[in-house]
Scaffold this motif. Sequence first.
Motif, PDB file in Angstrom:
ATOM      1  N   ARG A  21      15.520   8.093  -0.775  1.00 13.64           N
ATOM      2  CA  ARG A  21      15.330   7.154  -1.887  1.00 13.64           C
ATOM      3  C   ARG A  21      14.263   6.123  -1.559  1.00 13.64           C
ATOM      4  NH1 ARG A  21      21.668   6.608  -3.105  1.00 13.64           N
ATOM      5  NH2 ARG A  21      21.874   8.448  -4.427  1.00 13.64           N
ATOM      6  N   ARG A  22      14.285   5.639  -0.327  1.00 13.09           N
ATOM      7  CA  ARG A  22      13.279   4.659   0.101  1.00 13.09           C
ATOM      8  C   ARG A  22      11.880   5.264   0.023  1.00 13.09           C
ATOM      9  NH1 ARG A  22      10.160   3.130   4.177  1.00 13.09           N
ATOM     10  NH2 ARG A  22      10.675   4.938   5.438  1.00 13.09           N
ATOM     11  N   LEU A  23      11.748   6.490   0.487  1.00 12.29           N
ATOM     12  CA  LEU A  23      10.443   7.155   0.461  1.00 12.29           C
ATOM     13  C   LEU A  23       9.989   7.453  -0.968  1.00 12.29           C
ATOM     14  CD1 LEU A  23      10.839   9.574   3.491  1.00 12.29           C
ATOM     15  CD2 LEU A  23       9.418   7.510   3.362  1.00 12.29           C
ATOM     16  N   GLN A  24      10.919   7.840  -1.828  1.00  9.37           N
ATOM     17  CA  GLN A  24      10.562   8.093  -3.220  1.00  9.37           C
ATOM     18  C   GLN A  24      10.079   6.816  -3.901  1.00  9.37           C
ATOM     19  OE1 GLN A  24      14.258   9.834  -4.531  1.00  9.37           O
ATOM     20  NE2 GLN A  24      13.499  11.930  -4.278  1.00  9.37           N
ATOM     21  N   LYS A  25      10.743   5.695  -3.603  1.00 11.45           N
ATOM     22  CA  LYS A  25      10.314   4.419  -4.167  1.00 11.45           C
ATOM     23  C   LYS A  25       8.939   4.046  -3.639  1.00 11.45           C
ATOM     24  CE  LYS A  25      11.591  -0.449  -4.698  1.00 11.45           C
ATOM     25  NZ  LYS A  25      10.196  -0.832  -4.777  1.00 11.45           N
ATOM     26  N   ARG A  26       8.700   4.284  -2.370  1.00 11.50           N
ATOM     27  CA  ARG A  26       7.394   3.978  -1.773  1.00 11.50           C
ATOM     28  C   ARG A  26       6.294   4.815  -2.427  1.00 11.50           C
ATOM     29  NH1 ARG A  26       3.864   0.614   0.016  1.00 11.50           N
ATOM     30  NH2 ARG A  26       2.690   1.282   1.829  1.00 11.50           N
ATOM     31  N   VAL A  27       6.580   6.075  -2.678  1.00  9.88           N
ATOM     32  CA  VAL A  27       5.602   6.951  -3.333  1.00  9.88           C
ATOM     33  C   VAL A  27       5.306   6.435  -4.741  1.00  9.88           C
ATOM     34  CG1 VAL A  27       5.251   9.268  -4.296  1.00  9.88           C
ATOM     35  CG2 VAL A  27       6.089   9.012  -1.966  1.00  9.88           C
ATOM     36  N   ARG A  28       6.344   6.062  -5.486  1.00 13.75           N
ATOM     37  CA  ARG A  28       6.135   5.517  -6.839  1.00 13.75           C
ATOM     38  C   ARG A  28       5.288   4.249  -6.787  1.00 13.75           C
ATOM     39  NH1 ARG A  28      11.559   6.816  -7.484  1.00 13.75           N
ATOM     40  NH2 ARG A  28      12.157   4.654  -7.157  1.00 13.75           N
ATOM     41  N   ASP A  29       5.592   3.365  -5.825  1.00 18.90           N
ATOM     42  CA  ASP A  29       4.823   2.127  -5.685  1.00 18.90           C
ATOM     43  C   ASP A  29       3.356   2.423  -5.376  1.00 18.90           C
ATOM     44  OD1 ASP A  29       7.161   0.727  -6.139  1.00 18.90           O
ATOM     45  OD2 ASP A  29       7.480   0.202  -4.022  1.00 18.90           O
ATOM     46  N   LEU A  30       3.111   3.375  -4.488  1.00 21.44           N
ATOM     47  CA  LEU A  30       1.741   3.725  -4.139  1.00 21.44           C
ATOM     48  C   LEU A  30       1.012   4.381  -5.308  1.00 21.44           C
ATOM     49  CD1 LEU A  30       2.261   5.022  -0.502  1.00 21.44           C
ATOM     50  CD2 LEU A  30       1.123   2.910  -1.202  1.00 21.44           C
ATOM     51  N   GLU A  31       1.710   5.207  -6.074  1.00 21.33           N
ATOM     52  CA  GLU A  31       1.099   5.812  -7.255  1.00 21.33           C
ATOM     53  C   GLU A  31       0.728   4.745  -8.286  1.00 21.33           C
ATOM     54  OE1 GLU A  31       3.172  10.233  -7.171  1.00 21.33           O
ATOM     55  OE2 GLU A  31       4.130   8.637  -8.321  1.00 21.33           O
ATOM     56  N   ASP A  32       1.580   3.744  -8.452  1.00 19.35           N
ATOM     57  CA  ASP A  32       1.278   2.637  -9.364  1.00 19.35           C
ATOM     58  C   ASP A  32       0.054   1.855  -8.884  1.00 19.35           C
ATOM     59  OD1 ASP A  32       3.435   3.323 -10.944  1.00 19.35           O
ATOM     60  OD2 ASP A  32       4.760   1.765 -10.105  1.00 19.35           O
ATOM     61  N   GLU A  33      -0.016   1.629  -7.576  1.00 22.14           N
ATOM     62  CA  GLU A  33      -1.157   0.907  -7.021  1.00 22.14           C
ATOM     63  C   GLU A  33      -2.449   1.703  -7.215  1.00 22.14           C
ATOM     64  OE1 GLU A  33      -2.626  -1.238  -2.886  1.00 22.14           O
ATOM     65  OE2 GLU A  33      -0.645  -0.324  -2.980  1.00 22.14           O
ATOM     66  N   VAL A  34      -2.397   3.000  -7.017  1.00 24.32           N
ATOM     67  CA  VAL A  34      -3.577   3.845  -7.233  1.00 24.32           C
ATOM     68  C   VAL A  34      -4.028   3.745  -8.689  1.00 24.32           C
ATOM     69  CG1 VAL A  34      -4.367   6.249  -7.371  1.00 24.32           C
ATOM     70  CG2 VAL A  34      -3.190   5.452  -5.331  1.00 24.32           C
ATOM     71  N   SER A  35      -3.093   3.773  -9.611  1.00 24.55           N
ATOM     72  CA  SER A  35      -3.439   3.652 -11.036  1.00 24.55           C
ATOM     73  C   SER A  35      -4.109   2.315 -11.329  1.00 24.55           C
ATOM     74  CB  SER A  35      -2.199   3.807 -11.901  1.00 24.55           C
ATOM     75  OG  SER A  35      -1.667   5.093 -11.775  1.00 24.55           O
ATOM     76  N   ARG A  36      -3.555   1.243 -10.783  1.00 27.76           N
ATOM     77  CA  ARG A  36      -4.151  -0.086 -10.988  1.00 27.76           C
ATOM     78  C   ARG A  36      -5.555  -0.149 -10.397  1.00 27.76           C
ATOM     79  NH1 ARG A  36       1.039  -1.709  -9.585  1.00 27.76           N
ATOM     80  NH2 ARG A  36       0.397  -2.176  -7.465  1.00 27.76           N
ATOM     81  N   LEU A  37      -5.713   0.398  -9.199  1.00 27.81           N
ATOM     82  CA  LEU A  37      -7.027   0.364  -8.547  1.00 27.81           C
ATOM     83  C   LEU A  37      -8.046   1.215  -9.294  1.00 27.81           C
ATOM     84  CD1 LEU A  37      -5.948   0.504  -4.800  1.00 27.81           C
ATOM     85  CD2 LEU A  37      -6.911  -1.452  -6.029  1.00 27.81           C
ATOM     86  N   GLN A  38      -7.622   2.347  -9.821  1.00 31.75           N
ATOM     87  CA  GLN A  38      -8.535   3.181 -10.596  1.00 31.75           C
ATOM     88  C   GLN A  38      -8.976   2.456 -11.864  1.00 31.75           C
ATOM     89  OE1 GLN A  38      -6.178   6.752 -11.029  1.00 31.75           O
ATOM     90  NE2 GLN A  38      -7.279   7.798  -9.386  1.00 31.75           N
ATOM     91  N   ALA A  39      -8.054   1.781 -12.534  1.00 29.50           N
ATOM     92  CA  ALA A  39      -8.403   1.034 -13.740  1.00 29.50           C
ATOM     93  C   ALA A  39      -9.377  -0.096 -13.397  1.00 29.50           C
ATOM     94  CB  ALA A  39      -7.143   0.477 -14.394  1.00 29.50           C
ATOM     95  N   ARG A  40      -9.114  -0.793 -12.321  1.00 31.93           N
ATOM     96  CA  ARG A  40     -10.009  -1.888 -11.904  1.00 31.93           C
ATOM     97  C   ARG A  40     -11.377  -1.341 -11.522  1.00 31.93           C
ATOM     98  NH1 ARG A  40     -12.003  -6.524 -12.824  1.00 31.93           N
ATOM     99  NH2 ARG A  40     -12.512  -7.749 -11.002  1.00 31.93           N
ATOM    100  N   ASN A  41     -11.406  -0.215 -10.840  1.00 35.56           N
ATOM    101  CA  ASN A  41     -12.670   0.412 -10.464  1.00 35.56           C
ATOM    102  C   ASN A  41     -13.466   0.808 -11.706  1.00 35.56           C
ATOM    103  OD1 ASN A  41     -14.536   1.436  -8.549  1.00 35.56           O
ATOM    104  ND2 ASN A  41     -13.821   3.502  -9.020  1.00 35.56           N
ATOM    105  N   ASP A  42     -12.779   1.328 -12.710  1.00 31.83           N
ATOM    106  CA  ASP A  42     -13.450   1.690 -13.960  1.00 31.83           C
ATOM    107  C   ASP A  42     -14.064   0.452 -14.622  1.00 31.83           C
ATOM    108  OD1 ASP A  42     -12.720   4.315 -13.541  1.00 31.83           O
ATOM    109  OD2 ASP A  42     -11.037   4.271 -14.957  1.00 31.83           O
ATOM    110  N   GLN A  43     -13.316  -0.656 -14.614  1.00 29.94           N
ATOM    111  CA  GLN A  43     -13.829  -1.901 -15.197  1.00 29.94           C
ATOM    112  C   GLN A  43     -15.078  -2.375 -14.453  1.00 29.94           C
ATOM    113  OE1 GLN A  43     -10.516  -4.547 -14.802  1.00 29.94           O
ATOM    114  NE2 GLN A  43      -9.591  -3.955 -16.758  1.00 29.94           N
ATOM    115  N   LEU A  44     -15.007  -2.343 -13.132  1.00 28.19           N
ATOM    116  CA  LEU A  44     -16.148  -2.797 -12.333  1.00 28.19           C
ATOM    117  C   LEU A  44     -17.353  -1.878 -12.507  1.00 28.19           C
ATOM    118  CD1 LEU A  44     -14.290  -3.877  -9.073  1.00 28.19           C
ATOM    119  CD2 LEU A  44     -15.331  -5.366 -10.785  1.00 28.19           C
TER     120      LEU A  44
END
Length: 62
Positions: A21-44
Amino acid sequence: MAKALFGHVGGSDPRMVQEMRRLQKRVRDLEDEVSRLQARNDQLSMAVSDVAGATDREPALA
């Protein structure tokens, strides 16, 4: 099939379940961070292309 075999061997260890469960939550958190970073990269990238497009033009009265 893996679940059937795993259950047949003796069930799940509570520590393993907690770690999974801890690892699954970590994966979800990292996937969310990747999405945020991709959106920010697109803006930049758009901002850079806008600035580059504006500076490539010659001034009207230089």
